[in-house]
Design an enzyme around this catalytic site. Structure first.
Site, PDB file in Angstrom:
ATOM      1  N   SER A 146       0.824  -1.202   0.000  1.00 35.11           N
ATOM      2  CA  SER A 146       0.000   0.000   0.000  1.00 35.11           C
ATOM      3  C   SER A 146       0.862   1.258   0.000  1.00 35.11           C
ATOM      4  O   SER A 146       1.670   1.456  -0.898  1.00 35.11           O
ATOM      5  CB  SER A 146      -0.967  -0.027   1.188  1.00 35.11           C
ATOM      6  OG  SER A 146      -1.923   0.999   1.086  1.00 35.11           O
ATOM      7  N   ASP A 305      -2.019   6.416  -3.998  1.00 37.27           N
ATOM      8  CA  ASP A 305      -0.895   5.685  -3.428  1.00 37.27           C
ATOM      9  C   ASP A 305      -0.436   4.584  -4.393  1.00 37.27           C
ATOM     10  O   ASP A 305      -1.041   4.400  -5.456  1.00 37.27           O
ATOM     11  CB  ASP A 305      -1.261   5.141  -2.044  1.00 37.27           C
ATOM     12  CG  ASP A 305      -2.283   4.017  -2.072  1.00 37.27           C
ATOM     13  OD1 ASP A 305      -2.974   3.865  -3.105  1.00 37.27           O
ATOM     14  OD2 ASP A 305      -2.423   3.313  -1.064  1.00 37.27           O
ATOM     15  N   ASP A 307      -0.634   1.387  -4.826  1.00 38.51           N
ATOM     16  CA  ASP A 307      -1.548   0.376  -5.372  1.00 38.51           C
ATOM     17  C   ASP A 307      -2.902   0.969  -5.730  1.00 38.51           C
ATOM     18  O   ASP A 307      -3.845   0.243  -6.036  1.00 38.51           O
ATOM     19  CB  ASP A 307      -1.713  -0.808  -4.418  1.00 38.51           C
ATOM     20  CG  ASP A 307      -2.388  -0.450  -3.109  1.00 38.51           C
ATOM     21  OD1 ASP A 307      -2.118   0.647  -2.585  1.00 38.51           O
ATOM     22  OD2 ASP A 307      -3.175  -1.265  -2.584  1.00 38.51           O
ATOM     23  N   ASP A 309      -5.408   2.359  -4.223  1.00 37.55           N
ATOM     24  CA  ASP A 309      -6.669   2.175  -3.510  1.00 37.55           C
ATOM     25  C   ASP A 309      -6.980   3.389  -2.637  1.00 37.55           C
ATOM     26  O   ASP A 309      -8.124   3.584  -2.240  1.00 37.55           O
ATOM     27  CB  ASP A 309      -6.675   0.876  -2.689  1.00 37.55           C
ATOM     28  CG  ASP A 309      -5.654   0.846  -1.564  1.00 37.55           C
ATOM     29  OD1 ASP A 309      -4.752   1.711  -1.525  1.00 37.55           O
ATOM     30  OD2 ASP A 309      -5.755  -0.054  -0.703  1.00 37.55           O
TER      31      ASP A 309
END
Length: 575
Positions: A146, A305, A307, A309
């Site tokens: 993340s 960010d 990834d 999400d």
């Protein structure tokens, strides 16, 4: 075994990867770091696992990846043949070893005759969630840490609904993972066998197109974008992560024309070389976007960010500078726009529902109530929002309108069952176009909301406590708060104490109620002026987090309440 025995097992293993063996030799020169790498297994919990890259059972490496996937494979071996044959979707982000870890997972699954559907190149977490639903796989794996710094990587497991595994399945999976004594000896398909295996499928473009087709449903007012949105000046930075390809295509598809990608941060970079931390919650992550925004005269800056999400945003102030919004403020702007636009279009269902976590702002609750829309609070973790969506689809009790967490996670449409920054990117651009049509910025829109509903403010305080000592300190702090519950914070009485681990709610009169949520290590205190404080250890990082929420008569009043409560917390913790 003791950590020293585990270290010796690794050191003498015939299976140990040569690179990790060399790193282990270097690590032996630092006894404290060596102990930290072996003193306990990397925790595998309901959110998967996340840790520093390197050798050891408390680190992310091919062997901890194999152990987690072997546990998943053994869990799937308990299912019927048809269920097992549905296989696993696998995606990965731009971090060090993410592609390698994805293929290690696929090779481990193939050893159990379980099909794996691996993306051809990096993709966002929300697309992995979508792929599980689209391909109807039994589970999904996302290789990502993340928004953590570059030294980290991680592993998340998704259920067949596209949400992170719910507690019951996650507990069963965790038991299989923890039952594996020696991750070094796990058998996987060889690289040569993997290249010719009919169990490993490479996916990509088909899923992209299907996901982008669903993204069209995020747009509420296409005429607004055609008239004003096409002129909205937007800077988007993916922070060296996965967001660019889908984000760029989604904005173009929706009709936004005046957006630019921050060029340096638009390229994947596992070292995240232009930022201290690739976290859109932090103001420093917007340094490059702000510089480009000033040059372009941008109305709005958006960052996602690694990834993709989570989404953060910075808005233009009256003086021309940019202010980074909080996750709660972004959530409030989105909720107000969705409900107002749906109401005006006559498409707001009578059983509409909004979902948020228990540590998120109460401003969205006030907004939802003004539209006669139900607000439901769930435990921290987007899987609990996904569970509610699944429930609504099955019992038709509510119609999902929006879900969010204060930690910059949003979901507009339930074709994904996790935070989706690509959806949020398209919607927030539309919200900015709505205010631009009236000669306003998102900053002006937020002030309008405060004037109507009150000056809500929130603050999250994250205290990092690493290693064995840190873990013990976090446990001791939670024990102190739990056993010596404060009755007053900053001179304001506590009128309700909620313990989500013991599932108890105690009022000012001492009467105790039992709560029905799943247990979670969270404490929440509600004060007599409607302010609140929550405390919980992070499930993915060596941190303890304190959340403060207040409502003031003005910005200054709310800020003072935040400062007073923060000082009270610091006095209790000594931090």
């Amino acid at each position: 075994m003791s950590w020293e025995q585990t270290y010796e097992q690794w050191k003498s293993s015939q299976y140990l990867d040569e690179t990790l063996k060399n790193q282990l030799t270097e690590l032996a020169q630092d006894p404290a770091m060596l102990e930290d790498a072996f003193y306990m297994p990397l925790e595998f919990g309901t959110a998967g696992m996340r840790g520093i890259l390197g050798p050891g059972i408390n680190r992310m490496n091919i062997y901890t990846i194999r152990q987690a996937t072997e546990g998943l494979a053994r869990f799937m071996d308990t299912q019927d043949a048809q269920t097992k044959a549905r296989g696993v979707a696998i995606a990965y982000d731009s971090r060090h070893f993410s592609p390698e870890f994805a293929m290690e997972a696929a090779r481990t699954l193939a050893q159990h005759d379980i099909p794996a559907y691996v993306f051809e190149s990096l993709r966002p977490t929300p697309e992995l969630s979508f792929a599980v639903r689209y391909l109807k796989t039994f589970t999904g794996i996302m290789i990502t840490a993340s928004h953590n710094p570059a030294a980290y990587n991680g592993y998340k497991v998704y259920g067949e609904d596209g949400g992170q595994m719910p507690p019951a399945d996650a507990d069963a999976l965790t038991a299989f993972v923890r039952d594996i004594d020696d991750p070094l000896s796990i058998q996987v398909l060889s690289e040569a066998e993997a290249k010719t295996s009919d169990l490993i499928h490479i996916i990509g473009a088909e899923i992209d197109e299907a996901y982008l087709e669903e993204i069209k449903s995020v747009t509420i007012d296409q005429a607004l974008i055609a008239s004003t949105g096409k002129d909205l000046k937007l800077v988007y930075t993916p922070l060296h992560g996965t967001g660019r390809m889908l984000g760029e295509r989604a904005l173009t598809q929706a009709g936004f024309e005046q957006f630019v990608i921050e060029p340096t941060q638009g390229e994947p970079d596992p070292d995240f070389s232009t930022v201290k931390s690739p976290n859109p919650e932090e103001h420093s992550a917007f340094e490059y976007a702000i510089a480009l925004g000033e040059k372009e005269g941008a109305d709005l800056l958006i960052a996602t960010d690694p990834d993709a999400d989570r989404l953060g945003a910075a808005v233009k102030m009256p003086d021309g500078n940019y202010q980074v919004l909080t996750g709660n403020q972004i959530g409030a702007l989105m909720i107000r726009y969705i409900l107002e636009a749906r109401k005006n279009a006559g498409t707001l269902p009578g059983n509409a529902a909004v979902l948020k976590s228990i540590v998120s702002s109460e401003l969205p609750t006030a907004i939802a109530q003004s539209y006669d829309v139900a607000m439901f609070n769930v435990l921290t973790g987007f899987k609990f929002i996904a569970e509610k969506i699944q429930q609504y689809e099955e019992d038709h009790s509510q119609t999902f309108m929006f879900g969010f967490e204060e930690s910059y996670g949003y979901l507009v449409k339930p074709f994904v069952r996790d935070k989706d920054a690509i959806q949020a990117l398209v919607l927030l651009a539309e919200v900015a176009a709505f205010y631009k049509q009236s000669g306003k910025t998102l900053y002006d829109g937020l002030q309008d909301i405060f004037e109507e509903y009150g000056y809500y403010a929130e603050k999250t305080i994250s205290v990092t406590m690493s290693g064995m000592e840190g873990a013990a300190k976090i446990a001791a702090l939670m024990k102190t708060f739990r056993e010596k519950a404060p009755s007053v914070f900053a001179g304001t009485a506590v009128v309700q104490t909620e313990d989500f681990k013991l599932l108890t709610r105690v009022g000012l009169d001492g009467h105790m109620q039992k709560m029905t949520t799943p247990p979670s290590d969270v404490l929440k205190y509600t004060l007599e002026d409607e302010s609140w404080i929550a405390v919980r250890p992070s499930g993915t990082e060596p941190k303890i987090k304190f959340y403060i929420g207040v409502k003031g008569a003005s910005d200054a009043d709310a800020a003072q309440k935040i400062a007073d409560l923060q000082a009270a917390i610091e006095e209790i913790t000594g931090e």
